[in-house]
Design a protein around this motif. Structure first.
Motif, mmCIF file in Angstrom:
data_model
loop_
_atom_site.group_PDB
_atom_site.id
_atom_site.type_symbol
_atom_site.label_atom_id
_atom_site.label_comp_id
_atom_site.label_asym_id
_atom_site.label_seq_id
_atom_site.Cartn_x
_atom_site.Cartn_y
_atom_site.Cartn_z
ATOM 1 N N ALA A 1 24.700 38.971 23.794
ATOM 2 C CA ALA A 1 24.745 39.359 25.201
ATOM 3 C C ALA A 1 26.046 40.018 25.608
ATOM 4 C CB ALA A 1 24.487 38.144 26.071
ATOM 5 N N ASP A 2 26.827 40.553 24.675
ATOM 6 C CA ASP A 2 28.075 41.166 25.091
ATOM 7 C C ASP A 2 28.514 42.209 24.081
ATOM 8 O OD1 ASP A 2 30.092 41.653 26.792
ATOM 9 O OD2 ASP A 2 30.964 39.650 26.716
ATOM 10 N N CYS A 3 29.371 43.144 24.572
ATOM 11 C CA CYS A 3 29.889 44.192 23.704
ATOM 12 C C CYS A 3 31.095 43.674 22.937
ATOM 13 C CB CYS A 3 30.274 45.399 24.548
ATOM 14 S SG CYS A 3 31.559 45.042 25.773
ATOM 15 N N ASN A 4 31.681 44.531 22.155
ATOM 16 C CA ASN A 4 32.864 44.175 21.379
ATOM 17 C C ASN A 4 33.952 43.609 22.290
ATOM 18 O OD1 ASN A 4 35.705 45.241 20.351
ATOM 19 N ND2 ASN A 4 34.415 44.790 18.561
ATOM 20 N N THR A 5 34.511 42.483 21.875
ATOM 21 C CA THR A 5 35.487 41.777 22.720
ATOM 22 C C THR A 5 36.708 42.628 23.009
ATOM 23 O OG1 THR A 5 34.760 39.673 21.806
ATOM 24 C CG2 THR A 5 36.874 39.694 22.958
ATOM 25 N N ASP A 6 37.239 43.312 21.975
ATOM 26 C CA ASP A 6 38.425 44.146 22.185
ATOM 27 C C ASP A 6 38.137 45.284 23.156
ATOM 28 O OD1 ASP A 6 39.881 42.574 20.456
ATOM 29 O OD2 ASP A 6 39.468 43.845 18.709
ATOM 30 N N ASP A 7 36.959 45.889 23.012
ATOM 31 C CA ASP A 7 36.596 46.981 23.921
ATOM 32 C C ASP A 7 36.458 46.473 25.347
ATOM 33 O OD1 ASP A 7 36.548 48.616 21.750
ATOM 34 O OD2 ASP A 7 34.381 48.850 21.659
ATOM 35 N N LYS A 8 35.841 45.292 25.488
ATOM 36 C CA LYS A 8 35.651 44.747 26.832
ATOM 37 C C LYS A 8 36.989 44.421 27.483
ATOM 38 C CE LYS A 8 32.951 41.350 29.403
ATOM 39 N NZ LYS A 8 31.904 40.315 29.320
ATOM 40 N N ASP A 9 37.899 43.833 26.714
ATOM 41 C CA ASP A 9 39.217 43.508 27.259
ATOM 42 C C ASP A 9 39.964 44.777 27.671
ATOM 43 O OD1 ASP A 9 38.711 40.853 26.848
ATOM 44 O OD2 ASP A 9 39.829 40.731 24.961
ATOM 45 N N SER A 10 39.811 45.836 26.870
ATOM 46 C CA SER A 10 40.476 47.095 27.203
ATOM 47 C C SER A 10 39.915 47.693 28.487
ATOM 48 C CB SER A 10 40.317 48.091 26.055
ATOM 49 O OG SER A 10 40.907 47.604 24.872
ATOM 50 N N LEU A 11 38.610 47.624 28.634
ATOM 51 C CA LEU A 11 37.984 48.172 29.834
ATOM 52 C C LEU A 11 38.321 47.349 31.070
ATOM 53 C CD1 LEU A 11 34.476 49.157 28.418
ATOM 54 C CD2 LEU A 11 36.276 50.718 29.182
ATOM 55 N N LEU A 12 38.357 46.025 30.910
ATOM 56 C CA LEU A 12 38.732 45.186 32.053
ATOM 57 C C LEU A 12 40.169 45.456 32.471
ATOM 58 C CD1 LEU A 12 37.023 41.796 31.114
ATOM 59 C CD2 LEU A 12 36.427 43.315 33.013
ATOM 60 N N SER A 13 41.037 45.663 31.490
ATOM 61 C CA SER A 13 42.417 46.022 31.812
ATOM 62 C C SER A 13 42.476 47.371 32.513
ATOM 63 C CB SER A 13 43.250 46.039 30.524
ATOM 64 O OG SER A 13 44.569 46.453 30.797
ATOM 65 N N PHE A 14 41.647 48.297 32.050
ATOM 66 C CA PHE A 14 41.556 49.613 32.689
ATOM 67 C C PHE A 14 41.076 49.474 34.136
ATOM 68 C CE2 PHE A 14 38.852 53.268 33.792
ATOM 69 C CZ PHE A 14 39.717 54.331 33.569
ATOM 70 N N ALA A 15 40.083 48.592 34.350
ATOM 71 C CA ALA A 15 39.471 48.443 35.671
ATOM 72 C C ALA A 15 40.395 47.791 36.681
ATOM 73 C CB ALA A 15 38.174 47.645 35.564
ATOM 74 N N THR A 16 41.390 47.036 36.203
ATOM 75 C CA THR A 16 42.324 46.416 37.156
ATOM 76 C C THR A 16 43.087 47.466 37.947
ATOM 77 O OG1 THR A 16 44.025 46.274 35.437
ATOM 78 C CG2 THR A 16 42.601 44.344 35.745
ATOM 79 N N ASN A 17 43.205 48.672 37.393
ATOM 80 C CA ASN A 17 43.883 49.754 38.091
ATOM 81 C C ASN A 17 42.962 50.478 39.067
ATOM 82 O OD1 ASN A 17 46.651 50.131 36.476
ATOM 83 N ND2 ASN A 17 45.028 49.690 34.994
ATOM 84 N N PHE A 18 41.651 50.270 38.897
ATOM 85 C CA PHE A 18 40.677 50.987 39.709
ATOM 86 C C PHE A 18 39.601 50.012 40.185
ATOM 87 C CE2 PHE A 18 42.086 53.751 36.170
ATOM 88 C CZ PHE A 18 42.922 54.588 36.902
ATOM 89 N N PRO A 19 39.889 49.231 41.212
ATOM 90 C CA PRO A 19 38.955 48.179 41.650
ATOM 91 C C PRO A 19 37.611 48.705 42.144
ATOM 92 C CG PRO A 19 40.763 48.466 43.218
ATOM 93 C CD PRO A 19 41.130 49.254 42.009
ATOM 94 N N THR A 20 37.531 49.997 42.466
ATOM 95 C CA THR A 20 36.252 50.531 42.954
ATOM 96 C C THR A 20 35.190 50.607 41.859
ATOM 97 O OG1 THR A 20 37.051 52.784 42.531
ATOM 98 C CG2 THR A 20 37.366 51.893 44.757
ATOM 99 N N GLY B 1 45.653 56.854 40.755
ATOM 100 C CA GLY B 1 46.664 56.187 39.953
ATOM 101 C C GLY B 1 46.851 56.886 38.617
ATOM 102 N N THR B 2 47.582 56.237 37.727
ATOM 103 C CA THR B 2 47.881 56.815 36.425
ATOM 104 C C THR B 2 46.871 56.357 35.382
ATOM 105 O OG1 THR B 2 49.365 54.975 35.920
ATOM 106 C CG2 THR B 2 50.344 56.921 36.956
ATOM 107 N N LEU B 3 46.867 57.038 34.262
ATOM 108 C CA LEU B 3 45.981 56.672 33.164
ATOM 109 C C LEU B 3 46.551 55.468 32.428
ATOM 110 C CD1 LEU B 3 44.978 60.104 31.599
ATOM 111 C CD2 LEU B 3 43.439 58.423 32.588
ATOM 112 N N PRO B 4 45.852 54.335 32.414
ATOM 113 C CA PRO B 4 46.370 53.147 31.729
ATOM 114 C C PRO B 4 46.347 53.332 30.208
ATOM 115 C CG PRO B 4 44.630 52.581 33.302
ATOM 116 C CD PRO B 4 44.588 54.057 33.105
ATOM 117 N N SER B 5 47.366 52.803 29.542
ATOM 118 C CA SER B 5 47.442 52.904 28.083
ATOM 119 C C SER B 5 46.363 52.075 27.401
ATOM 120 C CB SER B 5 48.826 52.461 27.607
ATOM 121 O OG SER B 5 49.089 51.125 28.029
#
Length: 704
Positions: A36-55, A90-94
């Motif tokens: 029921a979930d995608c790759n953990t590393d990918d998900k963590d990266s996307l969640l970190s990305f999303a913290t910069n863009f709450p919309t 905002g800026t592009l998150p690493s």
């Protein structure tokens, strides 16, 4: 007797088999229940990305492969991130760099800014498409791009520096490269010749200099070469004709010199040729006739010449738009041009063409746009009689022709779909023709700089879509007709919104030498206007002028208007330019005019006005020249102060008075207030995207 309680889970063997079968079917249909979930590393990266863009509204409780804009492969690795037009700021998150399996990245049409993270591309081993267009990202373009990359779109950003010469060495699979609308400088580097698969190269609207690198001519796969709006020089050169797969060659807005390549006809697949606004000379190469697939031919604003009728246009069966204005072509209109039955737009303005407009032009069934202004055509009666039969004609610009002829007063019928009619600068004699009354779709009429006399007819109010009327520089007499104040398109926002949506095949309302990509192909860019300047109009300005609430430009200068300035002009809340200079107006300037917050140009010079000049609002921005020639006016910015007629003199102290603090601080505070008003109004104008449009640009454009 109480019935037995039903079992929630029947225990018979038959029912158990049914339940197991249902469960297996659900698991087959919905494998997400198992994994029921995608790759953990990918998900963590996307969640970190999303913290910069709450919309984005990505939830950690949901499989990231099902998130908006995310696609995964069969191993649940994120391979596609596509979130354009999400108003991301905002800026592009690493953290994006951790999406190592990413093959497609689209963050276009957002508000992203800042520098690209260091080594942004280094971890993308599978990336084939990246689109960051229409953002505010800046920095130098990295020398290191993924070897797998095929499509790069960094257009409409703020990248600067030089274009790396190693792009094709590092990314030999490149198919599309779009770096247009940035701030790149220097020469276009050698090296593109190694991009054997390159199909699109777009470097327009930068600050590039030098010449077209020779090795580009070896990229035989190239289909679209677009380099407009730079400062490229030298000749285009014959070698470019080796790009035999080109569909579009767009080089306008540079400083190319010399002639059009003589062997341009080798580009037989060419559909778009745009070489306008350069320094090209010579004649049309005869080999151009081999480009039979041409749909757009734009050569305007060069120094091309020769007899236009010597060129055979008849092979261009797909040609839709031809623009060769602002050149030195001579002779008569080529009859072969009227064999291009797909033509929708023709501009041959500002050349040395002569003769008459012949009925052959009616052989173009789809013709909508025709501009032949600033030539020496003759016989206006015949021209209008022929062209009025063209059912699809919407734009007709014949200004600065037919010199000293007589404008036909009647006998012209047709023009049922005409929206723009320009006959300015012809020195025509006669009256405002009554056949204009039948042009129920007309929106812009220019009859300026002629010898038209008589009165302004009241029936003009019956033209329901007319929002721009220029009758200036004529010999019109009589009064300001009250009927003009009832023009529907100047009084009703609903009507104006309807007429302004119309599309034009060629830009009209830009200066001819404007290479900007921001060209107006719609009437929405043109301000609702009334020009009656330089006539012999008399009487008062009617108070009903306040009904024209949508007007942006009102020019009544250089007439004999008398009486006072109507206070009802303050109802014209969209007004940007008001010129009442050189009349016989008297009385005071209505103080209510300071409520015109968009007024950027105001002139009442050389009248008989008196009293204090209003202060506040836009009036704190106008200079002395707006009021000169009115001896009775006083107050800033004039040097004459207004005397106090009724105030008693202040009591005299027996001690010597020091400097009056009010007299010292007053001018300073007034200056600060006025400067603040200037900045506020300018910001408001920019933010509201007002159509500030000087009259001289309007006049020049309509004529050309």
């Amino acid at each position: 007797m109480v019935p037995p309680k039903p079992l929630l889970f029947p225990t018979t063997k038959h029912h158990l088999l049914k339940f197991d079968g249902l469960l297996i079917m659900l698991l087959l249909l919905f494998p997400a229940f198992v994994d029921a979930d995608c790759n953990t590393d990918d998900k963590d990266s996307l969640l970190s990305f999303a913290t910069n863009f709450p919309t984005l509204n990505w939830s950690a409780m949901v499989d990231c492969c099902s998130w908006d804009g995310i696609s995964c492969d069969k191993h649940d690795r994120v391979v596609r991130l596509s979130i354009p037009k999400r108003r991301l700021r905002g800026t592009l998150p690493s953290s994006l760099q951790n999406l190592t399996n990413l093959s497609f990245l689209n963050l276009s049409n957002n508000f992203l800014s800042g520098l690209l993270p260091d080594g942004f591309f280094s971890s993308f081993n599978n990336l084939h498409t990246i689109d960051l267009s229409d953002n505010y990202v800046h920095g130098n373009l990295s020398n290191i791009l993924p070897a797998t990359i095929k499509e790069i779109n960094f257009s409409s950003n703020s990248f600067f520096g030089t274009i790396p010469p190693s792009i094709c060495i590092n990314s030999p699979a490149l198919v599309i490269l779009d770096l247009s609308l940035n701030y790149f400088t220097g020469n276009i580097p050698q090296g593109f010749g190694t991009c054997s698969n390159l199909q699109v190269l777009s470097l327009g609207f930068n600050n590039l200099t030098g010449k077209i690198p020779t090795d580009i001519n070896g990229v035989r796969s190239l289909q679209h070469l677009s380099l407009p709006g730079n400062s490229l020089t030298n000749e285009i050169g014959e070698k470019i004709t080796s790009l035999t797969n080109l569909r579009s060659l767009v080089l306008f807005g540079n400083m190319f010199s010399g002639s059009i390549p003589l062997n341009i006809g080798k580009l037989s697949l060419l559909e778009k040729l745009e070489l306008h606004i350069n320094r090209l000379n010579g004649t049309l190469p005869l080999s151009l006739m081999n480009c039979t697939k041409l749909k757009i031919l734009n050569l305007r604003v060069n120094s091309l010449g020769g007899r236009l009728s010597d060129f055979d246009f008849s092979n261009f069966t797909q040609l839709a738009i031809v623009d060769m204005g602002e050149n030195q072509f001579g002779g008569v209109l080529p009859k072969s041009l009227f064999l291009c039955r797909s033509l929708t737009a023709i501009r041959l303005s500002t050349n040395k063409l002569e003769g008459e407009i012949l009925p052959d032009i009616l052989e173009l069934p789809s013709l909508s746009f025709l501009s032949l202004s600033n030539n020496t055509f003759k016989n206006i009666i015949q021209a209008l009689d022929i062209l009025s039969s063209h059912e699809k004609l919407t734009t007709l610009i014949l200004s600065k022709n037919f010199f000293n002829e007589t404008l036909p007063a009647a006998g012209i019928s047709g023009f049922q779909d005409l929206k723009i009619l320009a006959l300015g600068g012809c020195k025509l004699f006669g009256h405002i023709p009554i056949w204009l009354m039948s042009l129920t779709n007309v929106q812009v009429v220019d009859l300026s700089v002629n010898n038209i006399n008589g009165i302004i007819p009241g029936w003009l109010q019956t033209l329901p879509n007319l929002f721009c009327l220029d009758l200036s520089n004529n010999s019109l007499s009589g009064s300001f007709p009250v009927e003009l104040t009832r023009l529907p398109a100047l009084a009703s926002q609903h009507v104006l919104d309807h007429v302004n949506i119309n599309y034009l095949e060629l830009p009209v309302f830009v200066a001819p030498e404007n290479a900007s990509y921001l060209q107006y192909n719609q009437l929405v860019g043109f301000p609702p206007s009334l020009y009656l300047a330089s006539n012999n109009l008399r009487g008062g300005i009617p108070v009903e002028i306040g009904n024209m609430q949508l007007i942006h430009v009102l020019d009544l200068s250089q007439n004999y208007f008398s009486g006072t300035i109507p206070g009802s002009i303050s109802n014209l809340t969209n007004l940007e330019m008001l010129d009442l200079s050189r009349n016989l107006l008297s009385g005071e300037i209505p103080s209510s005019l300071k409520g015109l917050h968009f007024l950027s140009s105001f002139n009442v010079a050389f009248n008989n006005l008196l009293g204090a000049i209003p202060t506040g609002g836009q009036f704190d921005t106008f200079l002395n020249q707006s009021y000169e020639g009115n001896p009775g006016l006083c107050g800033p910015p004039m040097q004459r102060s207004c005397s106090k007629r009724s105030d008693p003199p202040p009591p005299v102290s027996e001690h010597k008075k020091g400097p009056d603090i009010i007299m010292i601080l007053g001018p300073f505070l007034g200056f600060c207030f006025g400067f603040g008003i200037i900045l506020t109004c300018q910001a408001f104008l920019i933010l509201s995207e007002r159509r500030i449009f000087p009259k001289w640009i309007h006049r020049y454009v309509i004529w050309t």
